[in-house]
Design an enzyme around this catalytic site. Sequence first.
Site, short mmCIF file in Angstrom:
data_model
loop_
_atom_site.label_atom_id
_atom_site.label_comp_id
_atom_site.label_asym_id
_atom_site.label_seq_id
_atom_site.Cartn_x
_atom_site.Cartn_y
_atom_site.Cartn_z
N CYS A 222 -0.58 4.07 2.15
CA CYS A 222 -0.39 3.83 3.59
C CYS A 222 1.05 4.10 4.01
CB CYS A 222 -0.74 2.39 3.95
SG CYS A 222 -2.35 1.83 3.37
N ASP A 223 2.01 3.63 3.22
CA ASP A 223 3.40 3.56 3.67
C ASP A 223 4.39 4.40 2.88
OD1 ASP A 223 2.45 1.61 5.46
OD2 ASP A 223 2.83 -0.01 4.05
N CYS B 250 0.84 -1.20 0.00
CA CYS B 250 0.00 0.00 0.00
C CYS B 250 0.87 1.25 0.00
CB CYS B 250 -0.94 0.00 1.21
SG CYS B 250 -2.03 1.45 1.26
#
Length: 333
Positions: free
Chosen positions: A150-151, A147
């Site tokens: 997300c990261d 992701c």
Amino acid sequence: MGDLQTMKTRLCIIGSGPAGHTAAIYAARAELKPILFEGWMANDVGPSGQYTTAPPIENFPGFPDGILGRELIDRCRNQALRFGTQIFTETVTKVDFSASPFKVFTDLRTVIADAVVVATGALVKRLSFPGSGDGPKGFWKRGMSACAVCDGAAPIFRNKPLAVIGGGDSAMEEAIYLTKYGSKVYIIHRRDTFKASKIMQNRALSSPNIEVLWNSVVVEAYGEGERGVLGGLKVENVVSGEVYDLKVSGLFIAIGREPATKFLGGQLELDSDGYVVTKPGSTHTSVQGVFAAGEVQDKKYRQGITAAGTGCMAALDAEHYLQEIGSQEGKSD
């Protein structure tokens, strides 16, 4: 083995990520006395799903310093318990949505419910090669992710070369997003053409910071010094057979996700990718009284905060439904 325990409830929630726990919080505060199944090694993942191994989450509102995925879910779980949710660490093996009230089965009990929220999420499709695992010799969550949103903004990825595996729209989106942080982004694809839509292909291919490695697969990931984080990849050209080193600090797997819907036995309408179909603007599924929240019905946004939002929606939709059928205490609407 004796007979299964049978329990009755107004609302049964299947799943224990942000969607499931948010639905439980709202439902419990509405005095629906929900039962929630958080699963036990369902799809080889522990209770609370992929959040148990997630790195610090930095984009969930209210936590300016970030929060570990496990801690976030623990807080959600405790909040659901505080308002009276019954939580069982059991995996739902099958359901019966053929008639209301519905039946939900685990290996230990049967729950008869007037309404059900399905919030079982989706599993990341992963590749298996040396260095791809979660253990001490693997780099999953230590430079490898599924992701970018997300990261991707994490310090270990900033101004570093990064790579994305995949050839669909998701891979193009991940690569384009990562150009904001990485010094260069490689798209590694095993074929000589993408299956992504033309518009997404054009956006990726026109980026000066993206380079495509066609006909290529990753055969190994290795570390950098003593840091224990990803330092590079061994990439094989499947046409020539050449294997070479690619120095990257991040690898993002974008080969798709698999929604956890097999246990439904085809009793809800699913789309071509296996996601639960919900009516636009709601969490209503094809079966009246059954609702879906979180990533099990969302293949576009796939974020914890959007999952929590649909969990709230599912609880409110369920509460209104129960009022309509008169199953709440007191008179119905």
